[in-house]
Design a protein around this motif. Structure first.
Motif, PDB file in Angstrom:
ATOM      1  N   UNK A  39      40.393  -0.999  32.791  1.00  0.00           N
ATOM      2  CA  UNK A  39      41.900  -0.377  32.588  1.00  0.00           C
ATOM      3  C   UNK A  39      42.988  -1.364  33.555  1.00  0.00           C
ATOM      4  N   UNK A  40      44.073  -1.476  33.159  1.00  0.00           N
ATOM      5  CA  UNK A  40      44.956  -2.505  33.632  1.00  0.00           C
ATOM      6  C   UNK A  40      45.391  -1.918  35.014  1.00  0.00           C
ATOM      7  N   UNK A  41      45.975  -2.497  35.730  1.00  0.00           N
ATOM      8  CA  UNK A  41      46.311  -1.967  37.245  1.00  0.00           C
ATOM      9  C   UNK A  41      47.747  -1.343  36.987  1.00  0.00           C
ATOM     10  N   UNK A  42      48.516  -1.602  35.997  1.00  0.00           N
ATOM     11  CA  UNK A  42      49.805  -0.754  35.841  1.00  0.00           C
ATOM     12  C   UNK A  42      49.376   0.657  35.493  1.00  0.00           C
ATOM     13  N   UNK A  43      48.432   0.965  34.604  1.00  0.00           N
ATOM     14  CA  UNK A  43      47.844   2.240  34.234  1.00  0.00           C
ATOM     15  C   UNK A  43      47.270   2.842  35.192  1.00  0.00           C
ATOM     16  N   UNK A  44      46.432   2.334  36.104  1.00  0.00           N
ATOM     17  CA  UNK A  44      45.980   2.964  37.035  1.00  0.00           C
ATOM     18  C   UNK A  44      47.214   3.566  37.859  1.00  0.00           C
ATOM     19  N   UNK A  45      48.202   2.535  38.247  1.00  0.00           N
ATOM     20  CA  UNK A  45      49.070   3.203  38.950  1.00  0.00           C
ATOM     21  C   UNK A  45      49.896   4.374  38.574  1.00  0.00           C
ATOM     22  N   UNK A  46      50.179   4.280  37.125  1.00  0.00           N
ATOM     23  CA  UNK A  46      50.801   5.290  36.491  1.00  0.00           C
ATOM     24  C   UNK A  46      49.899   6.500  36.535  1.00  0.00           C
ATOM     25  N   UNK A  47      48.525   6.382  36.351  1.00  0.00           N
ATOM     26  CA  UNK A  47      47.695   7.656  36.471  1.00  0.00           C
ATOM     27  C   UNK A  47      47.850   8.210  37.739  1.00  0.00           C
ATOM     28  N   UNK A  51      49.193  11.865  38.807  1.00  0.00           N
ATOM     29  CA  UNK A  51      48.103  13.041  39.472  1.00  0.00           C
ATOM     30  C   UNK A  51      48.509  13.417  40.937  1.00  0.00           C
ATOM     31  N   UNK A  52      49.283  12.575  41.627  1.00  0.00           N
ATOM     32  CA  UNK A  52      49.792  12.997  42.624  1.00  0.00           C
ATOM     33  C   UNK A  52      51.059  13.977  42.681  1.00  0.00           C
ATOM     34  N   UNK A  53      51.841  13.858  41.565  1.00  0.00           N
ATOM     35  CA  UNK A  53      52.794  14.617  41.280  1.00  0.00           C
ATOM     36  C   UNK A  53      52.268  16.032  41.036  1.00  0.00           C
TER      37      UNK A  53
END
Length: 143
Positions: A39-47, A51-53
């Motif tokens: 999984x790309x770092x951008x996708x991890x950041x978005x996820x 999740x936090x929201x």
């Protein structure tokens, strides 16, 4: 080969099915770990952001009113149904207002009598005609 004096090795003895399940579980965990690494770092950041929201959002509990209304409706329906079975007329259907004299006379004469019911079957020739018409389903005495 083991000799009679040797003890088996300590540790859990797995059945073939349990061993197969354990190997499957390990293979799926390894497959999941490889997929997470891809999984790309951008996708991890978005996820992580999503999740936090979702965790920070307040939980809405508006379903209580709906459940109360539904429960009240079911209780009212059960009450109406119960009152129909326990009603003051003994569960008999309502008699129309146009023929009260005929209905009351028929109700007084129509009291159930088991002897009368058996006699009515004996006096009805249609029963015997029906039985005779179904003679093909009865076994022959010679069989």
């Amino acid at each position: 080969m083991t000799t009679p004096n040797e003890r088996p090795e300590p540790g859990p003895q797995l059945h073939p099915a349990a061993d197969r399940d354990q190997r499957f579980d390990q293979a799926m965990r390894a497959l999941h770990a490889r997929a997470v690494e891809q999984v790309t770092p951008q996708t991890r950041a978005r996820l992580r952001t999503i999740r936090s929201e979702a965790a920070a959002a307040p939980v809405r509990r508006s379903g209580v009113l709906g459940w109360a209304l539904a429960s009240g409706g079911v209780a009212a329906f059960a009450l109406v149904l119960g009152l129909q079975f326990v009603g003051g007329n003994g569960g008999a259907p309502a008699v129309p207002e146009s023929a009260p004299a005929v209905a009351s006379a028929a109700a007084a004469d129509a009291a159930y009598d088991p002897d009368t019911a058996v006699a009515a079957l004996d006096e009805n020739p249609d029963l015997y005609l029906w039985l005779a018409s179904n003679g093909d389903v009865l076994p022959n005495p010679s069989e």
